[in-house]
Design an enzyme around this catalytic site. Sequence first.
Site, PDB file in Angstrom:
ATOM      1  N   CYS A 233      47.150  43.373  48.914  1.00 19.95           N
ATOM      2  CA  CYS A 233      46.644  41.914  49.293  1.00 19.95           C
ATOM      3  C   CYS A 233      47.358  40.962  48.536  1.00 19.95           C
ATOM      4  O   CYS A 233      47.090  41.023  47.355  1.00 19.95           O
ATOM      5  CB  CYS A 233      45.249  41.913  48.745  1.00 19.95           C
ATOM      6  SG  CYS A 233      44.581  40.356  49.250  1.00 19.95           S
TER       7      CYS A 233
ATOM      8  N   CYS B 254      45.414  38.282  47.040  1.00 18.76           N
ATOM      9  CA  CYS B 254      44.685  38.467  45.933  1.00 18.76           C
ATOM     10  C   CYS B 254      45.557  38.739  44.462  1.00 18.76           C
ATOM     11  O   CYS B 254      45.227  38.314  43.369  1.00 18.76           O
ATOM     12  CB  CYS B 254      44.003  40.061  45.971  1.00 18.76           C
ATOM     13  SG  CYS B 254      43.096  40.180  47.699  1.00 18.76           S
ATOM     14  N   ASP B 255      46.704  39.271  44.971  1.00 16.72           N
ATOM     15  CA  ASP B 255      47.366  39.633  43.778  1.00 16.72           C
ATOM     16  C   ASP B 255      48.721  38.733  43.469  1.00 16.72           C
ATOM     17  O   ASP B 255      49.581  38.993  42.551  1.00 16.72           O
ATOM     18  CB  ASP B 255      47.797  40.949  43.864  1.00 16.72           C
ATOM     19  CG  ASP B 255      46.501  41.987  43.718  1.00 16.72           C
ATOM     20  OD1 ASP B 255      45.475  41.571  43.035  1.00 16.72           O
ATOM     21  OD2 ASP B 255      46.388  42.922  44.267  1.00 16.72           O
TER      22      ASP B 255
END
Length: 315
Positions: free
Chosen positions: A140, A143-144
């Site tokens: 992701c 997300c990261d």
Amino acid sequence: MSDTIEKVKCLIIGSGPAGYTAAIYAARANMFPVLYQGTQPGGQLTTTNEVENWPGNPEGITGPQMMIGLEEQAKRFGTDVRDGWATKVDFSGPIHKVWINDTKEIHCETVIISTGATAKYLGLPSEQHYLNMGGGVSACAVCDGFFYRNQEVVIVGAGDSACEEAHYLSKLCTKVTMLVRSEKFRASKIMEQRVRNTPNITILMNHDTLEVVGDGQVVTEVKAFNKTTKEEIVIPATGFFVAIGHKPNTDIFADYITLDETGYIVNTPGTSKTNVEGVFVGGDAADHVYRQAITAAGTGCMAALDAERYLAAKE
């Protein structure tokens, strides 16, 4: 009716942000929810070291901490949180039947499906090692990607999602190397052109990933194989992103719930309702677009409210 059959007003299947948020709202509405945690209690976030985009945590929070907090909040309002997972359902009649661990039968007035989706990985031992270490492998970018600002990363994939994530990473990272395993993209032409026109994205067609290399704790480079020239190359990188798709955890519902061609549950737009009355869905089991903890929690709330209104209409 057998004494072994349990009657439940609201059964929640799954324990990610959607499941626990649904439980909080259902419990506060006196629906006495029973929640089964599934094969991965806490969902995908339990494998995420740092969550920095969850509102209300300015310093960030670890995925496991976040899920423990959600579980405790659900329990505080009276949710019956249990170990176990749904192995079979029968939604053919007015009573929704769910079997837990192939043995326990539950008859439910309402069911909230929050079983999520599982990211697909290449399956390389080195990939799995650094994924489990939390040291540089992710599925992701949204997300990261923040953790790889001003660094070089590698992303694997050829579809629209891979192109979108590569483009997202290009805004944060100094260099993005995109490994496409075949000789052409699966993405739409407009998405392909977007990555091709981004100066700091290098596209390597017809390349396989051989190994994710690091010092045991964090990723330092990626070894790839050029299937055209038969050459092995080494790409410096601190992050390795896999964007080859997700598999929604919906197989047991296929005989009763309408799924799309990938297996995601089809809900009535603007609601959490499925094609079966009294069965609702929240989170990534129905969401192939956003796939974020906050959107999962939001749809978990919707599912509980829709279930409450469904029960109220039957009184």
